[in-house]
Design a protein around this motif. Structure first.
Motif, mmCIF file in Angstrom:
data_model
loop_
_atom_site.group_PDB
_atom_site.id
_atom_site.type_symbol
_atom_site.label_atom_id
_atom_site.label_comp_id
_atom_site.label_asym_id
_atom_site.label_seq_id
_atom_site.Cartn_x
_atom_site.Cartn_y
_atom_site.Cartn_z
ATOM 1 N N SER A 128 3.904 43.416 25.222
ATOM 2 C CA SER A 128 3.814 41.990 24.891
ATOM 3 C C SER A 128 2.370 41.526 24.814
ATOM 4 O O SER A 128 2.085 40.468 24.241
ATOM 5 C CB SER A 128 4.565 41.160 25.938
ATOM 6 O OG SER A 128 3.859 41.111 27.174
ATOM 7 N N LEU A 129 1.446 42.308 25.383
ATOM 8 C CA LEU A 129 0.021 41.978 25.351
ATOM 9 C C LEU A 129 -0.692 42.661 24.182
ATOM 10 O O LEU A 129 -1.920 42.750 24.182
ATOM 11 C CB LEU A 129 -0.642 42.376 26.672
ATOM 12 C CG LEU A 129 -0.136 41.648 27.924
ATOM 13 C CD1 LEU A 129 -0.817 42.194 29.171
ATOM 14 C CD2 LEU A 129 -0.369 40.150 27.810
ATOM 15 N N GLU A 130 0.069 43.144 23.221
ATOM 16 C CA GLU A 130 -0.471 43.792 22.016
ATOM 17 C C GLU A 130 -1.159 45.122 22.314
ATOM 18 O O GLU A 130 -2.050 45.554 21.587
ATOM 19 C CB GLU A 130 -1.430 42.860 21.262
ATOM 20 C CG GLU A 130 -0.771 41.606 20.715
ATOM 21 C CD GLU A 130 0.369 41.925 19.759
ATOM 22 O OE1 GLU A 130 0.173 42.755 18.876
ATOM 23 O OE2 GLU A 130 1.462 41.325 19.927
ATOM 24 N N ILE A 131 -0.752 45.770 23.403
ATOM 25 C CA ILE A 131 -1.187 47.144 23.665
ATOM 26 C C ILE A 131 -0.180 48.045 22.963
ATOM 27 O O ILE A 131 0.912 48.305 23.476
ATOM 28 C CB ILE A 131 -1.239 47.450 25.176
ATOM 29 C CG1 ILE A 131 -2.167 46.467 25.893
ATOM 30 C CG2 ILE A 131 -1.682 48.896 25.408
ATOM 31 C CD1 ILE A 131 -3.604 46.533 25.458
ATOM 32 N N LYS A 132 -0.538 48.514 21.764
ATOM 33 C CA LYS A 132 0.384 49.308 20.962
ATOM 34 C C LYS A 132 0.218 50.808 21.187
ATOM 35 O O LYS A 132 1.185 51.567 21.045
ATOM 36 C CB LYS A 132 0.197 48.976 19.481
ATOM 37 C CG LYS A 132 0.523 47.527 19.145
ATOM 38 C CD LYS A 132 0.323 47.253 17.664
ATOM 39 C CE LYS A 132 0.663 45.802 17.335
ATOM 40 N NZ LYS A 132 0.470 45.505 15.890
ATOM 41 N N ARG A 133 -1.005 51.227 21.506
ATOM 42 C CA ARG A 133 -1.261 52.650 21.753
ATOM 43 C C ARG A 133 -1.995 52.786 23.078
ATOM 44 O O ARG A 133 -3.034 52.150 23.301
ATOM 45 C CB ARG A 133 -2.076 53.282 20.623
ATOM 46 C CG ARG A 133 -1.384 53.232 19.270
ATOM 47 C CD ARG A 133 -2.084 54.128 18.249
ATOM 48 N NE ARG A 133 -1.954 55.540 18.599
ATOM 49 C CZ ARG A 133 -0.921 56.302 18.259
ATOM 50 N NH1 ARG A 133 0.082 55.798 17.568
ATOM 51 N NH2 ARG A 133 -0.885 57.574 18.606
ATOM 52 N N LEU A 134 -1.435 53.603 23.949
ATOM 53 C CA LEU A 134 -1.965 53.776 25.298
ATOM 54 C C LEU A 134 -2.243 55.248 25.551
ATOM 55 O O LEU A 134 -1.392 56.104 25.293
ATOM 56 C CB LEU A 134 -0.943 53.250 26.317
ATOM 57 C CG LEU A 134 -1.297 53.373 27.791
ATOM 58 C CD1 LEU A 134 -2.463 52.454 28.150
ATOM 59 C CD2 LEU A 134 -0.081 53.040 28.658
ATOM 60 N N ALA A 135 -3.435 55.552 26.049
ATOM 61 C CA ALA A 135 -3.796 56.919 26.423
ATOM 62 C C ALA A 135 -3.812 57.024 27.940
ATOM 63 O O ALA A 135 -4.465 56.229 28.619
ATOM 64 C CB ALA A 135 -5.162 57.297 25.851
ATOM 65 N N VAL A 136 -3.090 57.989 28.485
ATOM 66 C CA VAL A 136 -3.049 58.224 29.923
ATOM 67 C C VAL A 136 -3.929 59.428 30.235
ATOM 68 O O VAL A 136 -3.740 60.507 29.674
ATOM 69 C CB VAL A 136 -1.609 58.473 30.402
ATOM 70 C CG1 VAL A 136 -1.580 58.828 31.885
ATOM 71 C CG2 VAL A 136 -0.744 57.240 30.130
ATOM 72 N N LEU A 137 -4.892 59.238 31.140
ATOM 73 C CA LEU A 137 -5.911 60.262 31.399
ATOM 74 C C LEU A 137 -5.766 60.912 32.768
ATOM 75 O O LEU A 137 -6.698 61.546 33.241
ATOM 76 C CB LEU A 137 -7.305 59.639 31.255
ATOM 77 C CG LEU A 137 -7.562 58.831 29.974
ATOM 78 C CD1 LEU A 137 -9.005 58.355 29.932
ATOM 79 C CD2 LEU A 137 -7.225 59.643 28.733
#
Length: 235
Positions: A149-158
């Motif tokens: 909902s916060l416009e985080i469409k692509r997330l990388a987990v490190l």
């Protein structure tokens, strides 16, 4: 049902025997320059990056986008020069004096009510996200929906391995990028890409190999999580 959450990719480097750090959990600096460039490219393609408190404590910093081409690409796409950097810490026990808090990035904290107490009213984190289960743990499913909902469409987990394990259990991971580096670390105490209690083989998450390539002595593997029909997610 389409779930509006970030498309989530885990990006990790590991030894040939599957360790992401040595037995004393030293910062994993065994990747080559090519691996670091690969990681920066994945970060640049993301709206946010996420890592656990243990990963942050080990390094004290986060990798920022610095390559001119990647910076220009983000600018062309009307994105901020750096993605949001999100720290997941149930306890909120982080040292405010580490270099991470001086780096030019937007910082968010994903924590519990108890973990948020120290950081309330301070300037280190732009946002403090508190979403708990009835047992007082971080509700990762609710968090992922909120990130969408916060416009985080692509997330990388490190990393690290405990975080990746919890995300797999909640079916919140879409892809893996794994770099296999030419060394053997060994040790039962050395962490692996997926920690936690583990999965029985009949119920283990299944992967589909999308691509593989080598750069000198390293192997880069790109996998996609296999899901049943009707389990697709919006990116």
């Amino acid at each position: 049902m389409v779930q509006h959450r970030p498309h989530t990719t885990v990006v990790l480097a590991m030894s040939a025997d599957g360790k992401i750090a040595d037995l004393v959990r030293s910062p994993a600096r065994f990747g080559s320059g090519a691996d670091k460039a690969h990681l920066e490219k994945q970060i640049a393609a993301s709206d946010a990056v996420l890592f656990g408190a243990g990963t942050l404590r080990a390094y004290g910093t986060t990798l920022t986008v610095s390559h001119p081409i990647l910076l220009q690409q983000r600018k062309t796409e009307n994105k901020s020069l750096q993605p949001v950097h999100i720290v997941l810490s149930s306890s909120g026990n982080l040292n405010p004096d580490i270099k991470f808090f001086q780096q030019p990035v937007k910082r968010w904290l994903l924590t519990t009510t108890k973990g948020s107490n120290f950081w309330q009213g301070r300037s280190e984190f732009e946002q403090i996200l508190v979403m708990e289960t009835p047992t007082g743990n971080i509700d990762t499913r609710a968090v992922w929906q909120h990130l969408g909902s916060l416009e985080i469409k692509r997330l990388a987990v490190l990393g690290g391995g405990e975080l990746v394990a919890s995300l797999l259990e909640s079916d919140l991971i879409d892809e893996f990028w794994l770099t296999i580096c030419p060394l053997i670390l060994g040790g039962t105490a050395a962490p692996t890409p997926v920690e936690g209690e583990g999965f029985l083989s009949n119920f283990a998450p299944k992967l589909q190999l999308l691509e593989v390539h080598t750069v000198e002595q390293e192997v880069f593997l790109h996998y996609r999580l296999q899901r049943s029909v009707g389990m697709d997610y919006a990116s």
